[in-house]
Enzyme design. Structure first.
Site, PDB file in Angstrom:
ATOM      1  N   LYS A 166     -28.194   0.363  14.958  1.00  0.00           N
ATOM      2  CA  LYS A 166     -29.969   1.281  14.652  1.00  0.00           C
ATOM      3  C   LYS A 166     -30.252   0.761  14.201  1.00  0.00           C
ATOM      4  CE  LYS A 166     -27.444   3.265   9.628  1.00  0.00           C
ATOM      5  NZ  LYS A 166     -28.765   2.554   8.786  1.00  0.00           N
ATOM      6  N   CYS A 181     -29.830   4.878   3.898  1.00  0.00           N
ATOM      7  CA  CYS A 181     -29.239   5.726   4.669  1.00  0.00           C
ATOM      8  C   CYS A 181     -28.679   6.079   4.967  1.00  0.00           C
ATOM      9  CB  CYS A 181     -28.592   4.108   5.401  1.00  0.00           C
ATOM     10  SG  CYS A 181     -29.284   2.481   6.193  1.00  0.00           S
ATOM     11  N   ASP A 201     -23.064   1.433   7.661  1.00  0.00           N
ATOM     12  CA  ASP A 201     -24.195   0.385   7.433  1.00  0.00           C
ATOM     13  C   ASP A 201     -22.697  -0.380   6.285  1.00  0.00           C
ATOM     14  OD1 ASP A 201     -25.207   0.819   8.770  1.00  0.00           O
ATOM     15  OD2 ASP A 201     -27.162   1.322   7.371  1.00  0.00           O
TER      16      ASP A 201
HETATM   17  N1  TIU Z   1     -27.856   1.074   5.442  1.00  0.00           N
HETATM   18  C1  TIU Z   1     -28.870   1.200   3.895  1.00  0.00           C
HETATM   19  O1  TIU Z   1     -28.265   1.389   3.077  1.00  0.00           O
HETATM   20  N2  TIU Z   1     -30.143  -0.102   4.048  1.00  0.00           N
HETATM   21  C2  TIU Z   1     -30.764  -0.462   3.004  1.00  0.00           C
HETATM   22  O2  TIU Z   1     -31.454  -1.171   4.041  1.00  0.00           O
HETATM   23  N3  TIU Z   1     -30.630   0.003   1.980  1.00  0.00           N
HETATM   24  C3  TIU Z   1     -30.794  -0.246   0.651  1.00  0.00           C
HETATM   25  O3  TIU Z   1     -30.246   0.148   0.113  1.00  0.00           O
HETATM   26  N4  TIU Z   1     -31.917  -1.391   1.080  1.00  0.00           N
END
Ligand code: TIU
Length: 225
Positions: free
Chosen positions: A130, A163, A26
């Site tokens: 995802k 994530c 991400d």
């Molecule tokens: N990729 C990921 O970690 N998504 C989140 O929503 N992370 C947060 O820390 N909010």
């Protein structure tokens, strides 16, 4: 097989170049740039940017060594049919699907959903879309790894306790051994980053191993000789 061995906590990590994959989780504009999903949740997105340079350096070493690299993106279909209402309606700010400065928040195909320019994939590097926090939930990641006989994952990305952690837990329960690359991960909360890493490698490595990119880069250089 080209051995890939490096120092880690709680113990040395041993795999091979052929049987490991690196996963970049991400590294999207929605999390690392203002106006996206991360900021809509009330976070200071500049906190994540320290992971970009280490990720770039590691990616260069991985590509040079011929390692298998996978990228993931969190996001949803434009009609939000794959977005649980419980996720969409959470938080006080703009919601998933609302229009922001980088397009509709956390929606596939929008500018904010894209991977940051510094870490764009090259040909042959799959991108997994995802809908959840974990990279295994409702994706084709597991068959992709099994089809290549992958047994170990080098895990990078954001955010460490969300994530990255969810993916490591999912991977661990599926029998994959994970080495989390600490300087290639980041959190909006530095204390969560530290504790999340400690949780991974506590109790003899209850979820996996923790290492640094310098260790992996040295190992890649040795493996590629
Ligand atoms: N990729 C990921 O970690 N998504 C989140 O929503 N992370 C947060 O820390 N909010």
């Amino acid at each position: 097989m080209a051995k890939l061995t490096f120092d880690a906590t709680p113990a040395q990590f041993e795999t091979s170049l052929e049987r490991c994959a690196a996963i970049f989780i991400d590294m999207q504009r929605d999390f690392l740039e203002p106006g996206g999903f991360g900021e809509s949740l009330g976070n200071d997105v500049s906190r994540l940017r320290g992971a970009i340079e280490p990720c770039k350096r590691l990616l260069t070493g991985l590509r040079r060594a011929g390692a298998f690299v996978i990228h993931t993106r969190e996001g949803h279909r434009p009609d939000l049919s794959d977005a649980p209402p419980a996720k969409v309606h959470r938080g006080a700010g703009p919601k998933i699907g609302d229009v922001g400065p980088m397009g509709r928040i956390l929606v596939r195909g929008e500018p904010g959903h894209d991977l940051i320019e510094e870490l764009h994939p090259i040909a042959g590097e799959p991108v997994i879309d995802k809908p959840g926090k974990g990279a295994f939930y409702a994706t084709e990641l597991e068959p992709m790894l099994r089809n290549r006989n992958i047994e170990a994952l080098l895990v990078c990305g954001v955010t460490t306790e969300v994530c990255v952690h969810t993916t490591v837990r999912e991977a661990n329960d599926r029998g994959f051994r994970c080495a989390v690359v600490s300087d290639c991960c980041a959190s909006y909360f530095p204390e969560f980053h530290e504790v999340a890493l400690r949780m991974v490698c506590a109790q003899g490595g209850i979820f996996g191993w923790v290492t640094q990119s310098s260790q992996v880069l040295d190992a890649l250089a040795r493996a590629a000789q």
